[in-house]
Motif scaffolding. Structure first.
Motif, mmCIF file in Angstrom:
data_model
loop_
_atom_site.group_PDB
_atom_site.id
_atom_site.type_symbol
_atom_site.label_atom_id
_atom_site.label_comp_id
_atom_site.label_asym_id
_atom_site.label_seq_id
_atom_site.Cartn_x
_atom_site.Cartn_y
_atom_site.Cartn_z
ATOM 1 N N LYS A 578 0.819 -1.213 0.000
ATOM 2 C CA LYS A 578 0.000 0.000 0.000
ATOM 3 C C LYS A 578 0.851 1.260 0.000
ATOM 4 O O LYS A 578 0.541 2.228 -0.685
ATOM 5 N N THR A 579 1.932 1.261 0.794
ATOM 6 C CA THR A 579 2.722 2.488 0.914
ATOM 7 C C THR A 579 4.149 2.203 1.346
ATOM 8 O O THR A 579 4.411 1.260 2.093
ATOM 9 N N ILE A 580 5.076 3.030 0.854
ATOM 10 C CA ILE A 580 6.454 3.086 1.337
ATOM 11 C C ILE A 580 6.666 4.501 1.848
ATOM 12 O O ILE A 580 6.621 5.457 1.069
ATOM 13 N N GLU A 581 6.881 4.630 3.162
ATOM 14 C CA GLU A 581 7.021 5.949 3.777
ATOM 15 C C GLU A 581 8.492 6.276 3.991
ATOM 16 O O GLU A 581 9.262 5.450 4.461
ATOM 17 N N GLY A 582 8.863 7.504 3.641
ATOM 18 C CA GLY A 582 10.233 7.958 3.839
ATOM 19 C C GLY A 582 10.382 9.366 3.300
ATOM 20 O O GLY A 582 9.542 9.852 2.534
ATOM 21 N N THR A 583 11.454 10.043 3.685
ATOM 22 C CA THR A 583 11.656 11.416 3.224
ATOM 23 C C THR A 583 12.006 11.420 1.730
ATOM 24 O O THR A 583 12.560 10.445 1.208
ATOM 25 N N PRO A 584 11.705 12.523 1.039
ATOM 26 C CA PRO A 584 12.075 12.612 -0.388
ATOM 27 C C PRO A 584 13.581 12.427 -0.608
ATOM 28 O O PRO A 584 13.991 11.802 -1.588
ATOM 29 N N GLU A 585 14.399 12.967 0.303
ATOM 30 C CA GLU A 585 15.855 12.852 0.162
ATOM 31 C C GLU A 585 16.296 11.395 0.225
ATOM 32 O O GLU A 585 17.155 10.952 -0.560
ATOM 33 N N TRP A 586 15.722 10.644 1.162
ATOM 34 C CA TRP A 586 16.069 9.217 1.285
ATOM 35 C C TRP A 586 15.640 8.462 0.035
ATOM 36 O O TRP A 586 16.403 7.654 -0.508
ATOM 37 N N TRP A 587 14.430 8.718 -0.434
ATOM 38 C CA TRP A 587 13.920 7.996 -1.605
ATOM 39 C C TRP A 587 14.774 8.282 -2.842
ATOM 40 O O TRP A 587 15.097 7.367 -3.602
ATOM 41 N N GLN A 588 15.155 9.529 -3.000
ATOM 42 C CA GLN A 588 15.946 9.892 -4.187
ATOM 43 C C GLN A 588 17.344 9.276 -4.142
ATOM 44 O O GLN A 588 17.989 9.097 -5.183
ATOM 45 N N GLY A 589 17.825 8.936 -2.930
ATOM 46 C CA GLY A 589 19.156 8.352 -2.811
ATOM 47 C C GLY A 589 19.189 6.843 -2.914
ATOM 48 O O GLY A 589 20.273 6.249 -2.838
ATOM 49 N N LEU A 590 18.036 6.203 -3.085
ATOM 50 C CA LEU A 590 18.005 4.738 -3.178
ATOM 51 C C LEU A 590 18.625 4.251 -4.484
ATOM 52 O O LEU A 590 18.515 4.901 -5.534
ATOM 53 N N ARG A 591 19.272 3.077 -4.402
ATOM 54 C CA ARG A 591 19.820 2.429 -5.593
ATOM 55 C C ARG A 591 18.955 1.224 -5.953
ATOM 56 O O ARG A 591 18.540 0.461 -5.069
ATOM 57 N N TRP A 592 18.709 1.023 -7.231
ATOM 58 C CA TRP A 592 17.834 -0.049 -7.715
ATOM 59 C C TRP A 592 18.598 -0.938 -8.678
ATOM 60 O O TRP A 592 19.534 -0.489 -9.354
ATOM 61 N N GLU A 593 18.180 -2.202 -8.755
ATOM 62 C CA GLU A 593 18.801 -3.140 -9.693
ATOM 63 C C GLU A 593 18.603 -2.686 -11.120
ATOM 64 O O GLU A 593 19.496 -2.796 -11.951
ATOM 65 N N ASP A 594 17.423 -2.200 -11.423
ATOM 66 C CA ASP A 594 17.167 -1.672 -12.767
ATOM 67 C C ASP A 594 16.023 -0.663 -12.697
ATOM 68 O O ASP A 594 15.314 -0.549 -11.699
ATOM 69 N N GLU A 595 15.818 0.062 -13.768
ATOM 70 C CA GLU A 595 14.824 1.134 -13.808
ATOM 71 C C GLU A 595 13.406 0.595 -13.683
ATOM 72 O O GLU A 595 12.526 1.248 -13.116
ATOM 73 N N THR A 596 13.180 -0.628 -14.176
ATOM 74 C CA THR A 596 11.836 -1.217 -14.106
ATOM 75 C C THR A 596 11.379 -1.389 -12.669
ATOM 76 O O THR A 596 10.224 -1.093 -12.327
ATOM 77 N N ILE A 597 12.288 -1.869 -11.806
ATOM 78 C CA ILE A 597 11.932 -2.060 -10.394
ATOM 79 C C ILE A 597 11.641 -0.721 -9.735
ATOM 80 O O ILE A 597 10.674 -0.580 -8.974
ATOM 81 N N GLU A 598 12.449 0.298 -10.046
ATOM 82 C CA GLU A 598 12.203 1.630 -9.481
ATOM 83 C C GLU A 598 10.839 2.158 -9.908
ATOM 84 O O GLU A 598 10.079 2.693 -9.094
ATOM 85 N N LEU A 599 10.511 2.000 -11.180
ATOM 86 C CA LEU A 599 9.216 2.471 -11.672
ATOM 87 C C LEU A 599 8.062 1.696 -11.037
ATOM 88 O O LEU A 599 6.971 2.240 -10.823
ATOM 89 N N THR A 600 8.307 0.428 -10.718
ATOM 90 C CA THR A 600 7.267 -0.397 -10.094
ATOM 91 C C THR A 600 6.888 0.133 -8.719
ATOM 92 O O THR A 600 5.700 0.165 -8.351
ATOM 93 N N PHE A 601 7.886 0.577 -7.943
ATOM 94 C CA PHE A 601 7.621 0.941 -6.550
ATOM 95 C C PHE A 601 7.476 2.440 -6.308
ATOM 96 O O PHE A 601 7.013 2.847 -5.240
ATOM 97 N N THR A 602 7.827 3.265 -7.274
ATOM 98 C CA THR A 602 7.701 4.713 -7.094
ATOM 99 C C THR A 602 6.280 5.154 -6.746
ATOM 100 O O THR A 602 6.104 6.027 -5.878
ATOM 101 N N PRO A 603 5.224 4.586 -7.331
ATOM 102 C CA PRO A 603 3.865 5.045 -6.976
ATOM 103 C C PRO A 603 3.485 4.820 -5.509
ATOM 104 O O PRO A 603 2.554 5.452 -5.023
ATOM 105 N N TYR A 604 4.215 3.935 -4.841
ATOM 106 C CA TYR A 604 3.874 3.635 -3.446
ATOM 107 C C TYR A 604 4.564 4.556 -2.457
ATOM 108 O O TYR A 604 4.263 4.529 -1.262
ATOM 109 N N ASN A 605 5.520 5.373 -2.949
ATOM 110 C CA ASN A 605 6.278 6.232 -2.042
ATOM 111 C C ASN A 605 5.423 7.404 -1.561
ATOM 112 O O ASN A 605 4.838 8.135 -2.352
ATOM 113 N N LYS A 606 5.361 7.553 -0.240
ATOM 114 C CA LYS A 606 4.578 8.636 0.381
ATOM 115 C C LYS A 606 5.490 9.460 1.278
ATOM 116 O O LYS A 606 6.265 8.919 2.046
#
Length: 606
Positions: A578-606
């Motif tokens: 339903k949701t991934i909670e965290g500051t914008p700075e933390w979210w922007q600093g995350l590293r992902w295996e590939d862009e597809t995974i990042e796009l999958t979970f970005t809508p859940y970031n609050k």
């Protein structure tokens, strides 16, 4: 009907409800006065999106052409819905079909009981089940665990047939119109008008207080300060007080309740035991949770029939031998309130801790819960019928007392371990029924272990009779202010874990460390729904490998600056998150295996 898929028909949205209501009222009536369209919207909202009620009430209002008629109708709808045209002879009988088809009288009784609470009241599943047990609705079971499981089954069944609504994490409520129907069933339909009374008015009149004499179950959220009328409750079985500002009761308030069984004063403003409570000798269930009650005095020792005592809150002192005199006691719970408060997840110092440090009163006839409380454990151990205990264990001596008592280990349901001085490794014993574990302020603790002696050779909990595992019932774990704790790898052996909170563990770099030696089908975090990580400055990893998280709903990360990668892949938390909670700075600093995974979970970031 052997349908391949069932779909729940939701209530209408507010706009949909208003449009349908106005359609049934008709343009002629809506245009008869400039105030009526706005009043129509108010009336439509009273239906809470239920189409049957919207249609019935809309048709009934079609011939009302003045604002005064509409205002009187809305007031009746709010106060006496069963008297409103079409409700008692059309809406309620249709809704009653769901009630009539409930499988037994126990489920029906449990359903009607929730109507004692006011509109839109939400209640924790556990609190509701304890009330049902206290009322005696679930007495037909050999153990309290079986009764508790049946309570959960009843809640799920009532949600399935849409008589209860899910309302957040482990909470339920009743739709307003369903509640009106339940009150109609419990009282007027059966000819017992005042069996259930809900008093929420600001000022009590004499005629209202006189109804209390007939009531079997009474919910009070009104002020009682100016009440001077002599009180009598000859038929009262249950009293629930829902006024959080209420600190005291009128003189003699508890003096004439000759058959009362259930008293719930939770969430009120009381700071000490109400005068006269010791006269309630028929009482079986007493709840003071989430109050500012600090001391349990000797007056409570007169309640010889008490079976269920719930004190979760700010309790600090229990007079000695009070608990040992409650010979019928089955359930004792005194979890500290401020560990349950969200503000303690983002602060390492609390007002309550300061109060604790400054608390200087000493009495050799009292047990102090914030200190070594071995004496309380001894009193509980001496009770013949005790089989459900939830409490904090303060200090190593109290913990050793717990370890030496198989009776208390068998009874333990919610355990808090505090200030285990000098202990660097915590070896958890087998606690078969444990539901939640908190480990708090243990400054030397580096590692937590579980005894896997009976688990060796098993291929995995899921495949091999999970209920026999040592912590099958453990659903929640909270570790807080353990500065030397390195990881929580032991959690891979907790098959039913649903909620994990980790806070203030400065040395922790990994939540799950090396799990290479465990079976692949162990199902790590397979039932975890809620994961919260706070104030972990050195945390770099939740897990070394991506996990499926098939049940995960919420992931919250706060003040964990070095956590740069989440254990998620494209298959993680599918259909659950339903949701991934965290500051914008933390979210922007995350590293992902590939862009597809990042796009999958970005809508859940609050």
């Amino acid at each position: 009907m052997e349908a391949q898929k069932s779909l729940k028909v939701e209530c209408l949205t507010e706009d949909e409800a208003i449009n349908l209501f106005k359609k049934k009222v008709g343009e002629t009536t809506l245009n008869s006065h400039s105030d009526i369209p706005q009043l129509a919207e108010i009336a439509a909202k009273e239906c809470q999106g239920l189409p049957l009620a919207i249609v019935t009430i809309g048709r009934a209002m079609a011939d009302k052409k003045t604002p005064q008629e509409w205002e009187r109708a809305i007031q009746m709808l709010r106060t006496y819905p069963s008297k409103f045209s079409g409700m008692g002879d059309h809406v309620f009988p249709v809704l009653k079909f769901s009630y009539d088809n409930l499988t037994n009288d126990t489920i029906k009784t449990c359903f009607l009981h929730l109507a004692i609470f006011p509109e839109d009241h939400q209640i924790l599943n556990q609190d509701l089940i304890f009330l049902w047990i206290g009322e005696g609705f679930l007495d037909g079971f050999a153990s309290i665990d079986e009764a508790f499981n049946q309570g959960h089954h009843i809640i799920e069944h009532l949600k399935t047939v849409c008589l209860f609504e899910n309302d957040g994490f482990d909470r339920v409520k009743m739709h307003d119109v369903i509640r009106d129907m339940a009150l109609w069933l419990a009282s007027e339909y059966r000819g017992n008008k005042n069996i259930i009374l809900v008093e929420e008015v600001d000022t009590l009149e004499v005629y209202q207080v006189s109804k209390w004499k007939e009531a079997h179950r009474l919910y009070l959220s009104t002020s009682l300060e100016e009440l001077t009328i002599p009180l009598s409750f000859p038929n009262l079985l249950t009293l629930i007080v829902g006024n959080e500002d209420l600190e005291t009761f009128p003189s003699g308030f508890f003096h004439f309740m000759p058959v009362i069984k259930v008293l719930d004063l939770s969430n009120t403003g009381i700071t000490k035991l109400p005068a006269g409570i010791g006269k309630l000798v028929t009482l079986q269930y007493l709840n003071f949770s989430n109050t500012d009650l600090r001391e349990l005095s000797v007056e409570l020792a007169t309640l010889k029939r008490l079976r269920y005592l719930i004190l979760d809150g700010s309790l600090e002192i229990i007079s000695k031998e009070v608990i040992s005199h409650l010979s019928m006691l089955r359930v004792f719970s005194t979890i500290f309130k401020y560990l349950l408060s969200k503000r303690n997840y983002i602060s390492s110092s609390t007002e309550e801790e300061k109060e604790e440090a400054n608390y200087s009163r000493k009495d050799d006839k009292a047990i102090y819960l914030h200190e070594d409380n071995k004496a309380l454990l001894e009193e509980l151990e001496g009770l013949e019928h005790i089989n459900w205990v939830s409490l904090p264990i303060i200090g190593a001596l109290s913990f050793q007392k717990l370890l030496n008592s198989q009776k208390l280990l068998n009874a333990m349901r919610d355990l808090e371990l505090w200030n285990l001085e000098g202990m660097s490794i915590l070896q958890l014993p087998r606690i078969k029924h444990l539901r939640s574990l908190t480990v708090y302020r243990c400054g030397e603790l580096q590692d937590i272990k579980v005894n896997l002696e009976n688990e060796r050779g098993r291929r995995g909990f899921v495949a091999n009779s999970m209920p026999n595992s040592i912590f099958y019932n453990l659903h929640g774990v909270h570790v807080n202010q353990l500065p030397k704790l390195l990881d929580l790898t032991w959690l891979i052996y907790i098959p039913s874990l649903e909620r994990l909170i980790v806070h203030g563990c400065e040395s922790m770099e990994e939540v799950i460390g090396d799990a290479s030696g465990v079976p692949e089908n162990l199902g790590i975090f397979s039932r975890l729904e809620d994961l919260r990580l706070y104030l972990l400055p050195n945390l770099r990893s939740i897990s070394r490998q991506a996990l499926p998280f098939p049940s995960l709903k919420t992931l919250c990360v706060m003040e964990c600056p070095n956590l740069r990668k989440l254990p998620l892949d494209s298959n993680s938390a599918r259909n659950s998150l339903k949701t991934i909670e965290g500051t914008p700075e933390w979210w922007q600093g995350l590293r992902w295996e590939d862009e597809t995974i990042e796009l999958t979970f970005t809508p859940y970031n609050k």
